[in-house]
Design an enzyme around this catalytic site. Structure first.
Site: not given
Length: 279
Positions: A8, A93, A97-99, A132
Site C-alpha cells: 500500500k 519502507a 509488506g508485513g501487514s 494496517d
C-alpha cells in the site's frame, strides 16, 4: 495455495491526536498497488514460516507467524501451516509488506481450512496484529481513521501509476511515531479535499494535497526524502510524498509511459525503483 499480498501507499497522512492507550489517531488515504509478496500456504502439523529475505525473521517475530497463531486460536482448529513468503515488497519502507502478508495468511488459512470467517471477523483478528492489516481485506482506495482500522472506501477508486523509490536506508514505524511532535508539523493534508479530487479523477488537485505529517520526523533525519520528492516532481509526477513512516517515496502519474520515463531518469545504483499501477 499461493496468494498475492499487495503493498500500500499513503497519498495523504495526518495524525490528529493521541489516544488514551498511547497510540496515535490517524486520518489518511490508503491505496493498494500492484507490488506483491507471494505467499505459499500448505497444511502442516505446526506453524512454520520461511522467507527469502535476510531482513525478515522466520519465527514468531514474523507477523505472518502471529497471524497463523491468531487464526487457529480464533477458530479453535487444531492444525498448522507451512508458510513460505517470497518478498518483493521492500522492508522498512512504509509500504506495509508485513501487514499485507498477515492479511494474506488469514485469508489463505480461512479458505484452506474452510473456516468461513466473515470479512468483519478477519478484520477484528487483523487489527490485533497491526493497524494496517484490516485495510487489506478491502483494498483499493480508502479513507482510514482511528488506528487505521476504521475504513471508508472511496468510489470511484484512484487510478493511475506510481513510481516508488526505496532509498538505501530503513525506517522503523515505531521510531517514526515515537518521535512525532505535533507542534513541529508545518503543513497538513486536507483529507476531504483529497477525497474529492480522487472522486473527480483529478490527479493535479490530489497532488496539491499529497502531504504526510510523518515527514516532519523522517525527512529531518534523512534529507534524501526531500531530494526524491523534488526529483519526482521535476520529472512529471502530479504529486510526491513519503509513504507511511518511510523510507519509500512515491509520485503519481496518469499513464505508464510517463511513469517509466521518470523512473529511468531518477534511478540510482543503491536505490530500488518500481513502476506499478494502482489497483
Amino acid at each position: 495455495m499461493i496468494i498475492k499480498a499487495p503493498a500500500k501507499i499513503n497519498p495523504a497522512l495526518d495524525i490528529v491526536g493521541k489516544r488514551p492507550d498511547g497510540y496515535h489517531s490517524l486520518e489518511m488515504i490508503m491505496q493498494t498497488i500492484a507490488l506483491y509478496d507471494e505467499i505459499e500456504i500448505t497444511k502442516a502439523e505446526k506453524i512454520e514460516v520461511y522467507t527469502d529475505s535476510p531482513f525478515v525473521p522466520n519465527d514468531e517475530r514474523n507477523i505472518a507467524y502471529r497471524a497463523a497463531q491468531a487464526f487457529f486460536t480464533a477458530t479453535a482448529i487444531k492444525g498448522g501451516a507451512k508458510i513460505v513468503i517470497h518478498k518483493n515488497i521492500p522492508v522498512g519502507a512504509g509500504l506495509a509488506g508485513g501487514s499485507a502478508d498477515a492479511a494474506a495468511v488469514l485469508n489463505g488459512l480461512n479458505g484452506l481450512y474452510g473456516a468461513e470467517l466473515s470479512k468483519e471477523r478477519l478484520e477484528k483478528i487483523g487489527v490485533t496484529l497491526g493497524a494496517d492489516v484490516p485495510f487489506f481485506f478491502t483494498g483499493g482506495t480508502c479513507v482510514a481513521k482511528g488506528l487505521g482500522e476504521v475504513l471508508t472506501p472511496i468510489v470511484p477508486a484512484l487510478k493511475g501509476f506510481a513510481v516508488i523509490v526505496k532509498p538505501s536506508f530503513f525506517v522503523s514505524t515505531k521510531w517514526g511515531y515515537q518521535n512525532f511532535i505535533q507542534s513541529e508539523v508545518k503543513i497538513r493534508p486536507d483529507i476531504d479535499r483529497a477525497v474529492s479530487a480522487i472522486r473527480n479523477g483529478d490527479l493535479n488537485e490530489l497532488g496539491a494535497n499529497m502531504i504526510n505529517v510523518l515527514e516532519s520526523v523522517t525527512a529531518k533525519k534523512y534529507p534524501r526524502i526531500e531530494e526524491i520528492k523534488k526529483d519526482l516532481l521535476k520529472n512529471g509526477a502530479k504529486g510526491a510524498v513519503m509513504s507511511g513512516s518511510g523510507s519509500a517515496v512515491f509520485g503519481l502519474f496518469e499513464d505508464e509511459k510517463s511513469a517509466h520515463l521518470c523512473a529511468d531518469k531518477i534511478k540510482r545504483n543503491n536505490e530500488a525503483v518500481f513502476v506499478v499501477p494502482l489497483i
